[in-house]
Design a protein around this motif. Structure first.
Motif, mmCIF file in Angstrom:
data_model
loop_
_atom_site.group_PDB
_atom_site.id
_atom_site.type_symbol
_atom_site.label_atom_id
_atom_site.label_comp_id
_atom_site.label_asym_id
_atom_site.label_seq_id
_atom_site.Cartn_x
_atom_site.Cartn_y
_atom_site.Cartn_z
ATOM 1 N N GLU A 125 0.835 -1.211 0.000
ATOM 2 C CA GLU A 125 0.000 0.000 0.000
ATOM 3 C C GLU A 125 0.869 1.260 0.000
ATOM 4 N N LEU A 126 1.914 1.253 0.818
ATOM 5 C CA LEU A 126 2.821 2.397 0.902
ATOM 6 C C LEU A 126 3.474 2.669 -0.450
ATOM 7 N N TRP A 127 4.041 1.635 -1.062
ATOM 8 C CA TRP A 127 4.748 1.830 -2.327
ATOM 9 C C TRP A 127 3.792 2.188 -3.466
ATOM 10 N N LYS A 128 2.586 1.635 -3.446
ATOM 11 C CA LYS A 128 1.598 1.985 -4.477
ATOM 12 C C LYS A 128 1.177 3.443 -4.379
ATOM 13 N N SER A 129 1.201 4.005 -3.174
ATOM 14 C CA SER A 129 0.864 5.420 -3.023
ATOM 15 C C SER A 129 2.049 6.328 -3.355
ATOM 16 N N PHE A 130 3.280 5.804 -3.169
ATOM 17 C CA PHE A 130 4.480 6.603 -3.412
ATOM 18 C C PHE A 130 4.893 6.658 -4.886
ATOM 19 N N MET A 131 4.926 5.513 -5.537
ATOM 20 C CA MET A 131 5.505 5.438 -6.884
ATOM 21 C C MET A 131 4.855 6.371 -7.912
ATOM 22 N N PRO A 132 3.536 6.543 -7.941
ATOM 23 C CA PRO A 132 2.965 7.470 -8.934
ATOM 24 C C PRO A 132 3.395 8.924 -8.718
ATOM 25 N N LEU A 133 3.806 9.270 -7.491
ATOM 26 C CA LEU A 133 4.198 10.642 -7.174
ATOM 27 C C LEU A 133 5.707 10.854 -7.192
ATOM 28 N N ARG A 134 6.463 9.784 -7.353
ATOM 29 C CA ARG A 134 7.927 9.859 -7.263
ATOM 30 C C ARG A 134 8.517 10.905 -8.203
ATOM 31 N N ASN A 135 7.996 10.997 -9.412
ATOM 32 C CA ASN A 135 8.552 11.942 -10.388
ATOM 33 C C ASN A 135 8.183 13.394 -10.119
ATOM 34 N N THR A 136 7.356 13.656 -9.099
ATOM 35 C CA THR A 136 7.027 15.037 -8.739
ATOM 36 C C THR A 136 8.020 15.607 -7.727
ATOM 37 N N ILE A 137 8.950 14.779 -7.254
ATOM 38 C CA ILE A 137 9.913 15.210 -6.230
ATOM 39 C C ILE A 137 11.076 15.936 -6.893
ATOM 40 N N SER A 138 11.389 17.122 -6.366
ATOM 41 C CA SER A 138 12.502 17.933 -6.881
ATOM 42 C C SER A 138 13.801 17.586 -6.165
ATOM 43 N N ASN A 139 14.911 17.926 -6.787
ATOM 44 C CA ASN A 139 16.245 17.833 -6.182
ATOM 45 C C ASN A 139 16.662 16.400 -5.844
ATOM 46 N N VAL A 140 16.211 15.422 -6.616
ATOM 47 C CA VAL A 140 16.503 14.014 -6.327
ATOM 48 C C VAL A 140 17.974 13.696 -6.622
ATOM 49 N N VAL A 141 18.572 12.902 -5.724
ATOM 50 C CA VAL A 141 19.950 12.430 -5.876
ATOM 51 C C VAL A 141 19.892 11.001 -6.427
ATOM 52 N N GLY A 142 20.352 10.785 -7.639
ATOM 53 C CA GLY A 142 20.421 9.441 -8.210
ATOM 54 C C GLY A 142 19.055 8.804 -8.434
ATOM 55 N N SER A 143 19.076 7.481 -8.631
ATOM 56 C CA SER A 143 17.842 6.753 -8.929
ATOM 57 C C SER A 143 17.452 5.762 -7.825
ATOM 58 N N ASN A 144 18.217 5.718 -6.743
ATOM 59 C CA ASN A 144 17.913 4.778 -5.665
ATOM 60 C C ASN A 144 16.629 5.158 -4.936
ATOM 61 N N ARG A 145 15.909 4.112 -4.507
ATOM 62 C CA ARG A 145 14.748 4.291 -3.643
ATOM 63 C C ARG A 145 15.117 3.721 -2.277
ATOM 64 N N TYR A 146 14.539 4.292 -1.235
ATOM 65 C CA TYR A 146 14.820 3.869 0.134
ATOM 66 C C TYR A 146 13.549 3.296 0.751
ATOM 67 N N SER A 147 13.646 2.080 1.247
ATOM 68 C CA SER A 147 12.596 1.474 2.055
ATOM 69 C C SER A 147 13.129 1.524 3.476
ATOM 70 N N LEU A 148 12.543 2.367 4.301
ATOM 71 C CA LEU A 148 13.145 2.708 5.591
ATOM 72 C C LEU A 148 12.175 2.397 6.726
ATOM 73 N N GLN A 149 12.725 1.842 7.817
ATOM 74 C CA GLN A 149 11.926 1.521 8.992
ATOM 75 C C GLN A 149 12.448 2.295 10.192
ATOM 76 N N ILE A 150 11.530 2.907 10.932
ATOM 77 C CA ILE A 150 11.875 3.562 12.193
ATOM 78 C C ILE A 150 11.192 2.755 13.296
ATOM 79 N N TYR A 151 11.999 2.026 14.041
ATOM 80 C CA TYR A 151 11.485 1.177 15.100
ATOM 81 C C TYR A 151 11.553 1.903 16.436
#
Length: 157
Positions: A29-55
């Protein structure tokens, strides 16, 4: 399983987040909501995506699969100016990480994490640090493929 130890500077990330548990895994669900908007982000460094957990503190030491944590789908940026609508910002703190390179189907990742936390970490002389854990999903990442490659970053002290 031998990691590379790397100290990284702080990184600026822009993305989306959801609260979830391992039992109530909302990652798709998280990635499906993120990926369509990914190209709207400015100032991106490279092509890597981060899947990050804050425990929460001691989350893994007293592990319960129903305990909640925060998960992010994000990209690194050079600046937080002009953050796209619907996106949030996160500063990933600087620090030491054990970086594990994983090749295989992402669906089998639980076996890799079990080995890291039950075998490598107790024998390593390091302790978990209370910073975000993350996976770097680069150009060789292929969801659902046995040929997929990713990096698993575990914060240590």
């Amino acid at each position: 399983m031998t990691p590379t130890l790397l100290t990284i500077p702080a990184k600026m990330l822009v993305g989306k987040r959801l609260t979830m548990s391992f039992i109530n895994n909302r990652t798709p669900e998280l990635w499906k909501s993120f990926m369509p908007l990914r190209n709207t982000i400015s100032n991106v460094v490279g092509s890597n995506r981060y899947s990050l957990q804050i425990y929460p503190q001691n989350f893994l030491e007293s592990f319960n699969p129903s305990n909640e944590f925060e998960k992010w789908a994000a990209v690194e940026v050079t600046s937080f100016s002009d953050v796209a609508t619907g996106m949030e910002t996160l500063t990933l703190p600087a620090g030491l990480y054990a970086v594990f390179y994983y090749k295989g189907n992402p669906a089998n990742g639980d076996k890799v994490f079990k080995e890291i936390f039950t075998q490598w970490l107790p024998q390593s002389g390091y302790a978990l640090d209370n910073r975000p854990h993350f996976e770097v999903l680069g150009e060789k990442y292929q969801n659902g493929s046995d040929d997929s490659e990713e990096e698993i970053w575990i914060p240590i002290t």
